[in-house]
Motif scaffolding. Structure first.
Motif, short mmCIF file in Angstrom:
data_model
loop_
_atom_site.label_atom_id
_atom_site.label_comp_id
_atom_site.label_asym_id
_atom_site.label_seq_id
_atom_site.Cartn_x
_atom_site.Cartn_y
_atom_site.Cartn_z
N PHE A 172 -14.39 -22.33 19.93
CA PHE A 172 -13.63 -20.91 19.71
C PHE A 172 -13.81 -19.96 21.02
O PHE A 172 -12.84 -19.41 21.46
CB PHE A 172 -14.47 -20.40 18.46
CG PHE A 172 -13.74 -19.05 18.22
CD1 PHE A 172 -12.39 -18.96 17.55
CD2 PHE A 172 -14.40 -18.08 18.51
CE1 PHE A 172 -12.07 -17.67 17.27
CE2 PHE A 172 -13.88 -16.64 17.94
CZ PHE A 172 -12.57 -16.74 17.59
N LEU A 173 -15.06 -19.95 21.56
CA LEU A 173 -15.12 -19.14 22.71
C LEU A 173 -14.28 -19.45 23.75
O LEU A 173 -13.95 -18.75 24.77
CB LEU A 173 -16.51 -18.89 23.01
CG LEU A 173 -17.40 -18.18 21.77
CD1 LEU A 173 -19.03 -18.36 21.83
CD2 LEU A 173 -17.15 -16.67 21.74
N GLN A 226 -10.99 -18.50 23.72
CA GLN A 226 -10.69 -17.08 23.94
C GLN A 226 -10.94 -16.78 25.44
O GLN A 226 -10.17 -15.89 25.94
CB GLN A 226 -11.59 -16.21 23.22
CG GLN A 226 -11.75 -16.68 21.53
CD GLN A 226 -10.52 -16.34 21.01
OE1 GLN A 226 -9.67 -15.38 21.17
NE2 GLN A 226 -9.99 -17.13 20.20
N ALA A 227 -11.87 -17.31 25.86
CA ALA A 227 -12.13 -17.08 27.45
C ALA A 227 -11.36 -17.61 28.53
O ALA A 227 -11.16 -17.10 29.68
CB ALA A 227 -13.62 -17.66 27.86
N LYS A 248 -8.09 -17.34 27.94
CA LYS A 248 -6.84 -16.57 27.98
C LYS A 248 -6.83 -15.60 29.08
O LYS A 248 -7.80 -15.28 29.86
CB LYS A 248 -6.49 -15.58 26.89
CG LYS A 248 -6.62 -16.48 25.50
CD LYS A 248 -6.53 -15.59 24.31
CE LYS A 248 -6.21 -16.43 23.03
NZ LYS A 248 -6.62 -15.64 21.86
N ILE A 251 -7.13 -12.36 30.34
CA ILE A 251 -7.54 -11.02 29.85
C ILE A 251 -8.15 -10.44 31.04
O ILE A 251 -8.79 -11.12 31.78
CB ILE A 251 -8.26 -11.08 28.54
CG1 ILE A 251 -9.45 -11.95 28.66
CG2 ILE A 251 -7.40 -11.20 27.43
CD1 ILE A 251 -10.49 -11.83 27.75
N ARG A 252 -8.60 -8.99 31.09
CA ARG A 252 -9.47 -8.60 31.97
C ARG A 252 -10.74 -8.78 31.62
O ARG A 252 -11.24 -8.93 30.64
CB ARG A 252 -9.13 -6.88 31.76
CG ARG A 252 -9.27 -6.40 33.39
CD ARG A 252 -9.13 -4.90 33.11
NE ARG A 252 -7.71 -4.64 32.93
CZ ARG A 252 -6.98 -3.44 32.38
NH1 ARG A 252 -7.54 -2.38 32.37
NH2 ARG A 252 -5.70 -3.43 32.52
N ALA A 308 -13.84 -26.07 31.01
CA ALA A 308 -12.89 -27.27 32.34
C ALA A 308 -11.87 -27.91 31.49
O ALA A 308 -10.89 -28.32 32.30
CB ALA A 308 -14.39 -27.89 32.69
N PRO A 333 0.96 -19.37 18.48
CA PRO A 333 -0.33 -19.91 18.96
C PRO A 333 -1.00 -20.72 18.33
O PRO A 333 -1.64 -21.59 18.73
CB PRO A 333 -1.14 -18.48 19.44
CG PRO A 333 -0.19 -17.30 18.91
CD PRO A 333 1.07 -18.15 18.39
N THR A 337 -12.99 -34.80 25.79
CA THR A 337 -13.96 -33.93 25.85
C THR A 337 -14.67 -33.76 24.73
O THR A 337 -15.99 -33.68 24.65
CB THR A 337 -13.21 -32.56 26.52
OG1 THR A 337 -12.53 -32.76 27.43
CG2 THR A 337 -14.55 -31.54 27.12
N THR A 352 -8.96 -11.00 21.21
CA THR A 352 -9.38 -11.63 22.06
C THR A 352 -10.76 -11.24 22.49
O THR A 352 -11.71 -11.72 22.67
CB THR A 352 -8.72 -12.02 23.12
OG1 THR A 352 -7.62 -12.80 22.80
CG2 THR A 352 -9.32 -13.05 24.24
N HIS A 353 -10.86 -9.78 23.22
CA HIS A 353 -11.92 -9.03 23.35
C HIS A 353 -12.91 -8.77 22.42
O HIS A 353 -14.08 -9.06 22.84
CB HIS A 353 -11.41 -7.72 23.95
CG HIS A 353 -11.03 -7.56 25.36
ND1 HIS A 353 -11.70 -8.08 26.56
CD2 HIS A 353 -9.43 -7.40 26.02
CE1 HIS A 353 -10.84 -7.82 27.61
NE2 HIS A 353 -9.67 -7.50 27.23
N LEU A 375 -14.89 -12.33 21.99
CA LEU A 375 -15.75 -12.48 23.15
C LEU A 375 -16.87 -11.58 23.09
O LEU A 375 -18.11 -11.96 23.40
CB LEU A 375 -15.02 -12.49 24.49
CG LEU A 375 -13.99 -13.79 24.70
CD1 LEU A 375 -13.06 -13.22 25.70
CD2 LEU A 375 -14.74 -14.86 24.97
N THR A 388 -20.03 -30.46 35.03
CA THR A 388 -18.70 -31.16 34.57
C THR A 388 -18.54 -32.41 35.44
O THR A 388 -17.82 -33.43 34.77
CB THR A 388 -17.20 -30.29 34.77
OG1 THR A 388 -17.40 -29.55 35.96
CG2 THR A 388 -17.30 -29.19 33.42
N LYS A 429 -19.67 -36.86 33.61
CA LYS A 429 -18.22 -37.53 33.14
C LYS A 429 -18.05 -38.95 33.83
O LYS A 429 -18.71 -39.12 34.77
CB LYS A 429 -17.00 -36.83 33.43
CG LYS A 429 -16.59 -35.80 32.08
CD LYS A 429 -15.48 -35.44 32.41
CE LYS A 429 -15.10 -34.56 31.24
NZ LYS A 429 -13.92 -33.75 31.13
#
Lengths: 313, 293
Positions: free
Chosen positions: A111-112, A115-116, A118, A120-121, A198, A218, A233, B23-24, B27, B289, B293
């Protein structure tokens, strides 16, 4: 053999070599490579193969009460271990514990990571802040959680009691298991996050744009395009998380609950440790070690088979 | 633009803003969940043990940070009075560095042998190393401990470090990387009259610099965070590492513990590995990473 056939075979070998990226030019000498390998092989032989062999050997022996003589007892140690109700309870507990830790740590991390990923600033800052718990040792994670959920001094422990929820993980087995699961999962999220991120960055953007043009929203894009591409993964991480939850969480349990109250947080690895160190039951402890080794080998084999086939659905 | 199209564009712009906000928020909540336990430890390390023991856990820093950290560093606290964090940090630093350097050194040489030489038993040795991947130290802990006793290696830094420096993952990573080095390099070295030792130091090591840096971060943290092994091998207090020493301070977790000193020690125990991750983040993420792998 005529020269043409030899030539043919050579070029075939060379073609194969380039495909498999095998070196064609080597250094000469036999002594030097053995010398180069010696340290690694010595450590491996002394601290991997000898103890592993020792464990297998001892698992077929039983010592008398004074440890003076031992006799071959076949699979009796294994039958005893597998038939022991306490051991089976620990095995079931380990399964519940490991699956909970893996499920929690994987879903939170995925989930995180989504979000990360995307645009975004501050995306870089968020990533850094989510990555660093990787460096926290499991035992230290346990101490941090203990400080939060302690019934007398912990912020949350006290708050729960003040709200009328009888909270004491030192007396209530289910609460103890919950705390151990939360602390273990908390520590593992950042590892999973790094890999999921990744993986997400490796998905070609045109694929996502094509899906968007086709009118997929989305959520739909995630489940029909992103998630299937992430499945190798995710599968790799599932195995890593299960191994982590089975073995590396020893520190969490030892620091937080010492397997208690009663046996409510005793996992298989914790049991093998107490049987070997405190109870000095060598045959049984060796049999437990062998069973755990088989478990890890099975997990690793499954992982390699699937990763090689690249799980796509 | 027609009115309908404008309305559509406006709606999608509003939707984008809403998505960004969501989103913000997600996070920030995530970051807080991960930062809060550490924040609380930091706060705990700035108050007196009395304040914490009463259960009045404050949410803002107190005035006792200097005293607490000084006690943790030089004297120690908790139920096992007298194990100062300074010495334990030094032990951990030594153990983690030796494990990381040792693993890298012996993996480099064995990967070099397997990738650049042809000799009898090459694949057998490769598989012997590879198979150790399947046996984490926790699984074979008791028999390995018995081996350590037979070798007289308990209670020593060598006993802490050497059994942990065999590394299948590092060997595999270096072998994988060595296979991408073109044959022409080897041929050129041979024409110039450089032997395998010279080639290793003048060509291979410089080329492997980034891989070595990335691995160092991961292996340093691996070494620093060791728990079960030092717990079993060491009972000499002068060799205590900080992670194990910290949990020993807690004992059974009484409210009367010197929690202020314990939390100061916990913070001290986290600073080096977290610092390494933050300072070398790029290498670390790449290394992680790629190795696994």
């Amino acid at each position: 053999m005529d020269s043409e056939a030899r030539e043919e075979r050579r070029s075939a070998r060379e073609r194969r070599a380039t495909v498999r990226r095998v070196r064609r030019t080597y250094f000469r000498g036999v002594g030097l490579p053995y010398l180069l390998l010696a340290p690694q092989l010595l450590v491996t032989a002394l601290f991997f193969f000898w103890p592993a062999g020792q464990a297998v050997y001892q698992s077929f022996l039983r010592e008398d009460a004074f440890g003076l003589s031992s006799q071959f007892v076949g699979f009796e140690n294994f039958i005893d271990v597998l038939g022991d109700a306490d051991w089976r309870a620990a095995a079931a507990r380990t399964a519940v514990f490991s699956l909970s830790v893996a499920a929690l740590a994987l879903s939170a991390a995925l989930f995180l990571a989504v979000q990360a990923d995307k645009h975004i600033r501050g995306a870089g800052a968020y990533r850094t802040l989510l990555i660093w718990p990787y460096a926290v040792a499991p035992a230290i994670a346990a101490v941090l959680w203990l400080f939060m959920v302690h019934p007398d001094i912990g912020l949350f422990g006290r708050a729960l009691n003040a709200l009328g929820v009888p909270w004491d993980y030192k007396l209530n087995g289910n609460q103890a298991l919950l705390v151990v699961i939360l602390a273990s999962a908390w520590k593992q999220v950042s590892y999973n996050f790094i890999f999921f991120l990744a993986g997400l960055q490796g998905i070609p953007k045109p694929v996502l744009e094509a899906a968007a043009i086709d009118g997929a929203g989305p959520v739909r894009r995630f489940w029909t395009v992103v998630f299937p591409l992430l499945s190798p993964t995710a599968f790799f991480l599932l195995v890593v998380n299960l191994v982590y939850a089975c073995f590396d969480t020893f520190g969490v349990i030892h620091a937080l609950t010492q397997g208690g109250p009663g046996k409510s947080t005793e996992t298989l690895i914790y049991r093998a440790y107490t049987d070997g160190v405190s109870n000095l039951n060598l045959g049984s402890s060796a049999a437990q070690s062998v069973i755990l080794m088989i478990l890890v080998i099975a997990l690793t084999v499954v992982q390699f088979r699937f990763v090689e086939k690249k799980v796509h659905y | 633009m027609t009115v309908a199209a404008e309305a559509l564009a406006g709606r999608s712009a509003r939707r984008r803003v809403r998505e960004t906000v969501v989103t913000h928020v997600c996070l920030v909540i995530g970051v807080l969940i991960f930062a809060f336990p550490i924040y609380l430890a930091l706060i705990g390390s700035t108050h007196t043990s009395g304040t914490i023991g009463r259960g009045d856990v404050p949410l803002l820093p107190g005035p006792d940070a200097v005293a607490n950290y000084a006690q943790a560093w030089g004297i120690g606290g908790g139920r096992f009075m007298g194990v100062p964090a300074g010495g334990m940090l030094l032990n951990s630093l030594l153990m983690a560095s030796l494990i990381a350097v040792g693993k890298i050194a012996i993996s480099l040489t064995s990967a070099y042998a397997i990738a650049f030489f042809r000799f009898p038993g090459r694949m057998v040795f490769f598989w012997l190393i590879f198979i150790t991947l399947m046996l984490p130290v926790e699984v074979r802990i008791i028999p390995t401990f018995q081996v350590m006793v037979s070798l007289g290696m308990t209670n020593s830094m060598a006993g802490l470090v050497i059994p942990l420096i065999a590394s299948a993952t590092a060997t595999l990573l270096f072998r994988q990387f060595f296979l991408t080095i073109p044959d022409e390099y080897v041929e050129a070295a041979k024409i110039d009259g450089a032997g395998p030792v010279r080639f290793f130091f003048d060509v291979l090591l410089p080329l492997s610099r980034t891989n070595i840096a990335a691995l160092f971060v991961i292996l340093f943290i691996y070494g620093w965070n060791q728990y079960l092994w030092p717990l079993l091998i060491v009972n000499d207090r002068s060799l205590e590492t900080i992670v194990v020493g910290l949990t020993k301070m807690i004992g059974s977790g009484d409210a009367q513990n010197e929690w202020n000193v314990i939390m100061a020690t916990a913070v001290l125990a986290m600073v080096p590995p977290v610092g390494v991750v933050l300072l070398m983040q790029r290498w670390f993420v790449r290394g992680l990473t790629e190795t696994e792998k």
